[in-house]
Design a protein around this motif. Structure first.
Motif, PDB file in Angstrom:
ATOM      1  N   GLN A 139       3.872   2.917  -2.288  1.00 41.47           N
ATOM      2  CA  GLN A 139       3.573   4.128  -3.051  1.00 41.47           C
ATOM      3  C   GLN A 139       4.581   5.229  -2.728  1.00 41.47           C
ATOM      4  OE1 GLN A 139      -0.432   5.552  -2.434  1.00 41.47           O
ATOM      5  NE2 GLN A 139      -0.597   6.128  -4.585  1.00 41.47           N
ATOM      6  N   ALA A 140       4.900   5.416  -1.458  1.00 41.10           N
ATOM      7  CA  ALA A 140       5.887   6.426  -1.051  1.00 41.10           C
ATOM      8  C   ALA A 140       7.267   6.075  -1.605  1.00 41.10           C
ATOM      9  CB  ALA A 140       5.926   6.540   0.467  1.00 41.10           C
TER      10      ALA A 140
ATOM     11  N   GLY B 283       0.776  -1.230   0.000  1.00 42.42           N
ATOM     12  CA  GLY B 283       0.000   0.000   0.000  1.00 42.42           C
ATOM     13  C   GLY B 283       0.808   1.281   0.000  1.00 42.42           C
ATOM     14  N   GLU B 284       0.540   2.125   0.984  1.00 39.83           N
ATOM     15  CA  GLU B 284       1.156   3.453   1.056  1.00 39.83           C
ATOM     16  C   GLU B 284       2.674   3.389   1.188  1.00 39.83           C
ATOM     17  OE1 GLU B 284      -0.698   5.900   4.004  1.00 39.83           O
ATOM     18  OE2 GLU B 284      -2.682   5.596   3.145  1.00 39.83           O
ATOM     19  N   ASP B 285       3.192   2.355   1.853  1.00 40.33           N
ATOM     20  CA  ASP B 285       4.648   2.225   1.978  1.00 40.33           C
ATOM     21  C   ASP B 285       5.288   2.074   0.597  1.00 40.33           C
ATOM     22  OD1 ASP B 285       4.569   2.440   4.740  1.00 40.33           O
ATOM     23  OD2 ASP B 285       4.607   0.260   5.054  1.00 40.33           O
TER      24      ASP B 285
ATOM     25  N   LYS C 250       7.555   6.784  -5.319  1.00 42.90           N
ATOM     26  CA  LYS C 250       7.676   8.221  -5.608  1.00 42.90           C
ATOM     27  C   LYS C 250       9.103   8.715  -5.398  1.00 42.90           C
ATOM     28  CE  LYS C 250       2.937   9.630  -4.698  1.00 42.90           C
ATOM     29  NZ  LYS C 250       2.036  10.378  -3.815  1.00 42.90           N
TER      30      LYS C 250
END
Length: 153
Positions: free
Chosen positions: A143-144, A139-141, A147
């Motif tokens: 995605q970060a 998930g967000e991990d 980026k």
């Protein structure tokens, strides 16, 4: 085209591309540069490719996660340390550098022309599928991380 995703092991794909590069080099006249430059460049790209690819493998081993990209569901952790601070796909980058070394050794413009095709294939049929899975699992991990760190370099 999803039937091609994660089907061919990347090492086998490298061998297929290397053989095709060799075949094309037999059909097209070599580049007009001194043979010694081809050897020097081939040696430099070979060393860089091996170091980068093995750094990726070792980082996965240290994290106790699978190195086999055909089974992303066996991924146990998101590896973002070591070489993975600079490339999200150092093993594939290492393979690209090894194919670049091969093209230098062959001194073939036709062989060099296959390098972008290797990248396109890897992006579409290997990396995109892996990234979908990593995004779903981490998930967000992930995605970060995506980026901050480029796909190849």
């Amino acid at each position: 085209m999803q039937e091609l995703e994660l089907k061919i092991p990347p090492v086998v794909l490298v061998m297929i591309f290397a053989f095709t590069m060799w075949l094309l080099a037999q059909l097209v006249p070599p580049l007009a540069w001194p043979v010694i430059w081809g050897w020097i460049l081939a040696a430099a790209f070979t060393v860089a490719g091996i170091v980068i690819a093995l750094s990726g493998v070792l980082a996965f081993r240290r994290a106790n996660t699978t190195v086999d990209p055909r089974v992303p569901q066996q991924t146990s952790s998101l590896v973002i340390r070591g070489i993975y601070r600079y490339s999200r796909n150092p093993m594939y980058l290492g393979f690209l550098l090894l194919l670049t070394a091969w093209a230098c050794y062959l001194m073939s413009l036709a062989a060099f022309a296959l390098l972008p095709l290797f990248m396109l294939y890897m992006n579409r049929f290997q990396i995109a599928s892996e990234e979908r899975f990593l995004l779903q699992k981490f998930g967000e991990d992930y995605q970060a991380y995506a980026k901050q760190v480029r796909r190849w370099l």
